[in-house]
Write a protein that holds these residues in place. Structure first.
Motif, PDB file in Angstrom:
ATOM      1  N   VAL A  23       0.826  -1.212   0.000  1.00 25.60           N
ATOM      2  CA  VAL A  23       0.000   0.000   0.000  1.00 25.60           C
ATOM      3  C   VAL A  23       0.858   1.258   0.000  1.00 25.60           C
ATOM      4  O   VAL A  23       0.547   2.241  -0.681  1.00 25.60           O
ATOM      5  N   ASN A  24       1.954   1.224   0.756  1.00 20.65           N
ATOM      6  CA  ASN A  24       2.788   2.421   0.886  1.00 20.65           C
ATOM      7  C   ASN A  24       3.900   2.498  -0.149  1.00 20.65           C
ATOM      8  O   ASN A  24       4.642   3.485  -0.177  1.00 20.65           O
ATOM      9  N   LEU A  25       4.013   1.463  -0.990  1.00 22.91           N
ATOM     10  CA  LEU A  25       5.098   1.436  -1.977  1.00 22.91           C
ATOM     11  C   LEU A  25       5.072   2.630  -2.936  1.00 22.91           C
ATOM     12  O   LEU A  25       6.104   3.275  -3.140  1.00 22.91           O
ATOM     13  N   PRO A  26       3.915   2.979  -3.533  1.00 24.46           N
ATOM     14  CA  PRO A  26       3.924   4.124  -4.467  1.00 24.46           C
ATOM     15  C   PRO A  26       4.349   5.425  -3.798  1.00 24.46           C
ATOM     16  O   PRO A  26       5.178   6.170  -4.336  1.00 24.46           O
ATOM     17  N   MET A  27       3.802   5.714  -2.609  1.00 25.47           N
ATOM     18  CA  MET A  27       4.158   6.946  -1.925  1.00 25.47           C
ATOM     19  C   MET A  27       5.607   6.908  -1.459  1.00 25.47           C
ATOM     20  O   MET A  27       6.332   7.910  -1.555  1.00 25.47           O
ATOM     21  N   GLY A  28       6.047   5.750  -0.989  1.00 21.12           N
ATOM     22  CA  GLY A  28       7.436   5.626  -0.565  1.00 21.12           C
ATOM     23  C   GLY A  28       8.389   5.786  -1.729  1.00 21.12           C
ATOM     24  O   GLY A  28       9.451   6.421  -1.601  1.00 21.12           O
ATOM     25  N   HIS A  29       8.037   5.220  -2.886  1.00 22.87           N
ATOM     26  CA  HIS A  29       8.877   5.368  -4.074  1.00 22.87           C
ATOM     27  C   HIS A  29       8.961   6.829  -4.495  1.00 22.87           C
ATOM     28  O   HIS A  29      10.025   7.313  -4.898  1.00 22.87           O
ATOM     29  N   PHE A  30       7.842   7.533  -4.413  1.00 25.56           N
ATOM     30  CA  PHE A  30       7.824   8.953  -4.766  1.00 25.56           C
ATOM     31  C   PHE A  30       8.767   9.751  -3.866  1.00 25.56           C
ATOM     32  O   PHE A  30       9.580  10.556  -4.342  1.00 25.56           O
ATOM     33  N   TRP A  31       8.674   9.547  -2.569  1.00 22.56           N
ATOM     34  CA  TRP A  31       9.527  10.288  -1.629  1.00 22.56           C
ATOM     35  C   TRP A  31      11.006   9.924  -1.815  1.00 22.56           C
ATOM     36  O   TRP A  31      11.876  10.793  -1.762  1.00 22.56           O
ATOM     37  N   TRP A  32      11.282   8.625  -2.012  1.00 22.91           N
ATOM     38  CA  TRP A  32      12.668   8.187  -2.182  1.00 22.91           C
ATOM     39  C   TRP A  32      13.264   8.751  -3.469  1.00 22.91           C
ATOM     40  O   TRP A  32      14.426   9.181  -3.489  1.00 22.91           O
ATOM     41  N   THR A  33      12.485   8.752  -4.542  1.00 19.29           N
ATOM     42  CA  THR A  33      12.957   9.303  -5.807  1.00 19.29           C
ATOM     43  C   THR A  33      13.294  10.775  -5.666  1.00 19.29           C
ATOM     44  O   THR A  33      14.332  11.243  -6.156  1.00 19.29           O
ATOM     45  N   ASN A  34      12.425  11.531  -5.011  1.00 24.43           N
ATOM     46  CA  ASN A  34      12.696  12.954  -4.815  1.00 24.43           C
ATOM     47  C   ASN A  34      13.935  13.176  -3.959  1.00 24.43           C
ATOM     48  O   ASN A  34      14.711  14.108  -4.213  1.00 24.43           O
ATOM     49  N   HIS A  35      14.135  12.333  -2.971  1.00 23.42           N
ATOM     50  CA  HIS A  35      15.331  12.443  -2.137  1.00 23.42           C
ATOM     51  C   HIS A  35      16.590  12.229  -2.976  1.00 23.42           C
ATOM     52  O   HIS A  35      17.573  12.977  -2.856  1.00 23.42           O
ATOM     53  N   ARG A  36      16.564  11.214  -3.837  1.00 23.64           N
ATOM     54  CA  ARG A  36      17.726  10.930  -4.679  1.00 23.64           C
ATOM     55  C   ARG A  36      17.979  12.070  -5.669  1.00 23.64           C
ATOM     56  O   ARG A  36      19.129  12.441  -5.924  1.00 23.64           O
ATOM     57  N   LEU A  37      16.911  12.605  -6.237  1.00 24.80           N
ATOM     58  CA  LEU A  37      17.077  13.719  -7.172  1.00 24.80           C
ATOM     59  C   LEU A  37      17.627  14.957  -6.469  1.00 24.80           C
ATOM     60  O   LEU A  37      18.464  15.671  -7.026  1.00 24.80           O
ATOM     61  N   ASP A  38      17.165  15.195  -5.240  1.00 24.69           N
ATOM     62  CA  ASP A  38      17.680  16.340  -4.484  1.00 24.69           C
ATOM     63  C   ASP A  38      19.148  16.157  -4.138  1.00 24.69           C
ATOM     64  O   ASP A  38      19.930  17.119  -4.133  1.00 24.69           O
ATOM     65  N   ALA A  39      19.544  14.906  -3.840  1.00 27.56           N
ATOM     66  CA  ALA A  39      20.913  14.653  -3.389  1.00 27.56           C
ATOM     67  C   ALA A  39      21.890  14.503  -4.553  1.00 27.56           C
ATOM     68  O   ALA A  39      23.020  15.032  -4.489  1.00 27.56           O
ATOM     69  N   ASP A  40      21.495  13.803  -5.616  1.00 25.33           N
ATOM     70  CA  ASP A  40      22.445  13.441  -6.667  1.00 25.33           C
ATOM     71  C   ASP A  40      22.033  13.900  -8.065  1.00 25.33           C
ATOM     72  O   ASP A  40      22.730  13.597  -9.038  1.00 25.33           O
ATOM     73  N   GLY A  41      20.911  14.580  -8.169  1.00 21.20           N
ATOM     74  CA  GLY A  41      20.406  14.941  -9.486  1.00 21.20           C
ATOM     75  C   GLY A  41      21.211  16.039 -10.174  1.00 21.20           C
ATOM     76  O   GLY A  41      21.861  16.858  -9.529  1.00 21.20           O
ATOM     77  N   GLU A  42      21.181  16.008 -11.505  1.00 19.27           N
ATOM     78  CA  GLU A  42      21.759  17.063 -12.325  1.00 19.27           C
ATOM     79  C   GLU A  42      20.656  17.663 -13.186  1.00 19.27           C
ATOM     80  O   GLU A  42      19.621  17.030 -13.436  1.00 19.27           O
ATOM     81  N   VAL A  43      20.894  18.890 -13.644  1.00 19.73           N
ATOM     82  CA  VAL A  43      19.857  19.621 -14.382  1.00 19.73           C
ATOM     83  C   VAL A  43      20.232  19.693 -15.858  1.00 19.73           C
ATOM     84  O   VAL A  43      21.384  19.956 -16.215  1.00 19.73           O
ATOM     85  N   ALA A  44      19.229  19.427 -16.707  1.00 19.65           N
ATOM     86  CA  ALA A  44      19.418  19.533 -18.153  1.00 19.65           C
ATOM     87  C   ALA A  44      18.224  20.283 -18.739  1.00 19.65           C
ATOM     88  O   ALA A  44      17.143  20.328 -18.141  1.00 19.65           O
ATOM     89  N   THR A  45      18.455  20.877 -19.903  1.00 25.64           N
ATOM     90  CA  THR A  45      17.369  21.561 -20.610  1.00 25.64           C
ATOM     91  C   THR A  45      16.762  20.581 -21.615  1.00 25.64           C
ATOM     92  O   THR A  45      17.423  20.135 -22.550  1.00 25.64           O
TER      93      THR A  45
END
Length: 219
Positions: A23-45
């Protein structure tokens, strides 16, 4: 033919943990993905391929640069009205992505799942926990009653409820309560009330015992 039953004390917990995980997998995946993008993400146009507005909701289809995503996959995202206006005006949109994993991305102005998704997840969690409570309540109040047909005996530690011919039941478990005319045993998490009916009980409190008797029909 006899039937041996060894109810597990842990399977309800295992089932609940699995359900809560799913039940919590979709919401947990969303939060984890955002955490990874905030920590290791790069920006492209990214290049905007298509944009559409449906009432108050705005959607943008985009492709990341070839050096970021060699497959040039088209991704879609719901964005704010301001981000939508900039994207349609410039045909570009800024996207944060994980290096080597372009499918993990987040467009600027991305609109996350609203409170409805979170509310539904919380309601599902409460329903599952409520189900667990009812299961334990039922097990606590579900008492098997038998009238002894022989003396209670000491035995090795065991949790067994076995149906025998002629309505007889063999129970092995720990003695929980001792009264003059009956005792209460716990076998595999289930309570068993043994009416002694004149037979002896030499087993002490919290010791493993074996009792045999005739099942009393539920009232």
């Amino acid at each position: 033919m006899s039937r041996r039953s060894k109810p597990s004390r842990f399977w309800p917990l295992v089932a609940v943990v699995v359900l809560l995980f799913l039940v919590n997998l979709p919401m947990g995946h969303f939060w984890w993905t955002n955490h990874r993008l905030d920590a290791d993400g790069e920006v492209a146009t990214a290049t905007v391929r298509h944009a559409k507005a449906l009432g108050t909701r705005h959607y943008v289809d985009f492709q990341l640069p070839a050096e970021v995503d060699p497959d040039r996959t088209t991704y879609s995202a719901e964005v704010t009205e301001a981000a939508y206006d900039r994207a349609t005006r410039t045909d570009t949109i800024e996207v944060t992505y994980l290096p080597g994993k372009p499918a993990t991305n987040r467009a600027v102005g991305y609109r996350p799942p609203g409170r409805v998704g979170l509310l539904l997840t919380l309601l599902a969690d409460l329903a599952i926990l409520g189900m667990l409570f009812l299961m334990f309540w039922a097990r606590r109040h579900d008492v098997l009653e038998i009238v002894a047909t022989k003396d209670v005996e000491r035995c090795k530690p065991d949790d067994t409820i076995e149906d025998l011919p002629d309505g007889q039941v063999l129970v092995r478990g720990d003695v929980q309560e001792i009264e003059d005319d009956h005792l209460l045993m716990l076998s595999g998490g289930r309570k068993v009330r043994v009416v002694l009916a004149g037979f002896d009980n030499p087993v002490g409190h919290q010791q493993p015992a074996q009792a045999q008797g005739r099942r009393v029909p539920r009232r």
